[in-house]
Structures are given as C-alpha cells and as structure tokens.
Enzyme design. Sequence first.
Site, PDB file in Angstrom:
ATOM      1  CD  GLU A 130      -5.471  -3.808  -4.002  1.00  0.00           C
ATOM      2  OE1 GLU A 130      -5.529  -3.625  -2.775  1.00  0.00           O
ATOM      3  OE2 GLU A 130      -4.445  -4.205  -4.587  1.00  0.00           O
ATOM      4  CB  SER A 160      -0.964  -0.040   1.191  1.00  0.00           C
ATOM      5  OG  SER A 160      -2.004   0.901   1.042  1.00  0.00           O
ATOM      6  CG  HIS A 184      -5.707  -2.557   0.462  1.00  0.00           C
ATOM      7  ND1 HIS A 184      -4.823  -2.429  -0.577  1.00  0.00           N
ATOM      8  CD2 HIS A 184      -5.277  -1.696   1.434  1.00  0.00           C
ATOM      9  CE1 HIS A 184      -3.911  -1.530  -0.269  1.00  0.00           C
ATOM     10  NE2 HIS A 184      -4.151  -1.076   0.955  1.00  0.00           N
TER      11      HIS A 184
END
Length: 545
Positions: A355, A228, A452
């Site tokens: 995500e 990330s 995610h």
Amino acid sequence: MDDVFETTNGAVRGFRAAEDVVAALGIPYAAPPFGAARFRAPRPAPPWRGVRDGTAFGPVAPQSAELPGAPSWRPGDEDVLTVNVWTPTPTTDPLPVLVWIHGGAYTFGSSAQPDFDGTALARTGLVVVTLNYRLGFEGFGHVPAASRSGFGSGPDAPVSADSDARVSADSDADADVDFEADADAESDGTAPPDNRGLLDLVAALRWVRDDIGAFGGDPGNVTLAGQSSGATAVACLMVMEQARGLFRRAIAHSPASPFHTREIAASTTREIAAAAGCEATPAGLASATPQALVAASDQVVDAYRHDPSSGSRHYDPSLFAPVLGGATLPVDPLTALAAGAARDVDLLLCHTTEEYWLLDAVGSCAKLTTHARIDRFAEDFGLAGDVVEGYRSARPGAPVRDVHLALFGDLLFGEFTHRLAEAHAAGGGRAHLSVFDRRRGGADRTPVRAWHCADIPFAFGNLDDDRLPFLIGGAPGPEDHELAHRMVRAWSGFAATGDPGWAPVAGTTTRTAHVWTTADQPAADRRPVPDRALWATTDFPVLSP
C-alpha cells in the site's frame, strides 16, 4: 434506449460512451452547499426546465490537488454535488446498480478521474454511478455550536495566527469544551453537523433510490463501493442510521483506519482557523472563503510535514477523517459491525500488499532512514515494540524504508481491512476478503508495485487509458488484461448476487483471503498478508491525529 433520461428534477441528455453504453454526467443530486447552505446538511437539488446537458462532469469539490486527467477546482465552482451514470443499452429488466465513492484522504479527488470510468463495468450488466461530495474542511471539518462561547475567549479561544498552529489532541484547550452539548446541538439542527461529506453520500444514495430506475437500474439492488477514504466512507454508511436500507451490498478496497474524536476534530479546526486568520466559530469560519480554508489546511499540513517532533501527523499529514461521537456517527464501524449493525449487508473487502509504496513514490510520506526513526514512528502511533521487531525480523536485510512502508501500510490499510471483515462476520454478516498482489506487469513482465490504488483500474477494467500507466506500472500486457477481466467479473457478480466467486470469512481471515495476481506470478513470490499476531495488542480504529 433513448439518450434522454427523465429524472425527478428534470430531463438530462447523455451520450454514447460506447456502442452499447450510454453515459449521463454532472447530474445534481443536491443543491450547491455554499452561501446559506454552507456547513449544513445537503439540501434538495432545484428542478430545471428543458433538457440538461449531461456530456461533461460537474465541478469538483474545493481542493488544491491537480490530478492527471481530472478537472481542477476553481474558486466560484459551486454545483459540486453531482452524480454520473453509465448504463447498458438496450435494457429490459432492471439491472443491479454499483455506486462508487472516490478516495483522496477526505481532502482531494473526484469522480472524473480516468480510472473511474464506468463503461467496462456497465458492459457486464451493471448501472454504474459515480459522484462528487464535499471534501476537506467543507465536508469533514468540525464547526462548533454557535451557542457555545468557549471558542471565542478563555481557555477555548482559537490559536492566534502568529502562534504555533499545532494543537495536540489532548490539549488543555479542550478541557472545558462541552462536546455533549455540541452533539445535542447537531442533533436538533442548531449546530452544523459533523461528517457533512458522509451526509452528501446519503443524499446521493437517496437520489439513486428515487431516480436510478430512469436509467434502467434496480433501486432495490444497490452495491455501494469505494477505495481508501471512500472505502472507509462505505464502512461508515453501513452503520449509519441515515443510510439504512439504501444499499444491500458493499465493496471496500483499502479502507483507511484513522478516525477522529470530536476533541481531535476541534483541535484541527483551531489549527486551520489560526492559519486562515479567523476565529474558530461558525461566523468566523463562514467568513473565510472555501479557497482560504483550503490554503489554510495546506499550510497546516506543510507545518506538520516539516516538523519531525509533531507526533503521528508528521509521517503523512492528513487533517480530516470521519468524526466519532455525534449524531451522524455515534460509534466507529468496527464496533457497530461487530454488534450486528449491518448484518443484512454483504461486504467485499480488498487491500494491496504494498500500500504505502505509492505514498512514498509521490512524496506524501516522510522518508525514514534509520531504525531509530522507525522506533519513534511506533512510539508516536502507540505501537508495541514487538510489532516493529516483528516487521524487521520478517525482512532480514531489508532497507529501513521497506520496513517502514510495510509497517505503515498495514497500520493504515492492511490490518484494518482484515478487522472489518472479522467484525462483520462476528456480527452475523457475510464478508468476503481479497488481497491484490500483482507485481509483474507489461508485455515484458517487469517488476511492478502492488501499491495503493493499483487495483482500481483492474476492477474497473480501465487498463488501457493512457493517463494510468503510473498507477499500474506501465503499459499492460495480456496477463494484466486477463487479471482485469477476472476482477471486473468478481465485482459484477458480487453486485448482482452477492457472490464474488469465493467463500466468505468464517472466524479469522488469515487463511481465507482470495489473492489477486497474474497467472504467471509464482505462488512463492507472493507477499504475505499482515502478520495478524503482531497486531493483536494494537487498538483499531486509529485515533491518532
């Protein structure tokens, strides 16, 4: 190997994380970045006498987040720049090193999160290093040069505390700001540098260069990895002159596409200063405690979250990103990579296929319930209409929410991941691409989200920690453990030799991504990667605030 390690600054005693792995935690790599050192580049850590205890993680950087299984920040915690090391025992020859940068939107997170435990990776023959670095305003807030008076009066005055704190990136307030002078002041050391969190990471890599040999690691064979915002930090460090030669390989999972111009960063500073009740000057910002700036940042975020008319930041307010145009990061990584700035660094990339479903599940992003709101979303981000229509057409009958989350996930993570791979390949580098699409889990193989962060417990081999079921969709089954074994092996192989087990990208990435999924998931049930043709007219990186 003894559990006491001799570093440049002193001895540290670790502990047995497993029968064949020793860990040493909370080792300072730089001095506490507060007091006279606040808003400045990191300074060397002071030496200590005797043997330092290395059985507990160091304090986390200032933040308001309270994450499961990780310590929270407490006002007064200052020794926040520390590393943690896991090393196999016994060792003979120097081992490859993997250095991990956590994510958290440059605002929250720490190396103490349970999914980042390095034991399983160390068992494959790696020395694993995780670290903390400055976050939020302390690490990524823009502090103007003290010599410029524009932030004290006239058109550049800070927004008053009782006014609307939101300032658009192209506000007239920026019209007379001399950002070139700011950049010059940053270069000569008279202004606090932008991207202080990135400079912390450089300091940590220098600690690895100087001290990892004491833990059995090879300072000439370092892989820098992150997820990330941590993955975007990896991409930035690949092209930063200060980090040149400190690592030879890089891993980036779900790199986030937003970057800020100095104008956007300056506007954000005024918003936060207004919320904190201080002037947006070096003295004014320094007068506000770290706790006050954390609270002020949260206040600004909350204002965006509750105002649908506030532009692109409304949809998932994030105030900080790497700042472009200064001495630390003159240009964005896509541009620099395509020009060959890191052609000697091998790159392994990954994104997940769902995500943004995580951000929706935790309440981080706005809930869009009509197609009109998706159209407004596209307008706020400057997306062409055919991008939205393409996502609708590819999901006939899908709820508005699903169209929005797919679009948002590819805008912020998926498409940017592919572009980084292609840019690095175009610049003469080797880039390997993968996609995480595991969507069946547990012993009963129920549907789970490939969202995610779901890939990280697999890559670290940490599926069985009882604090992680939410991330991976429940207790793992045998097929999940087999997938984790393959992903750990790919990371370990890449860190050791540069080969994760599949071919690098050559030209377009559309057909060259390796897909991570469990063996029992049919190929027909796999999610598509971003529709690359739809994104052809969209500029990256994303520069919207």
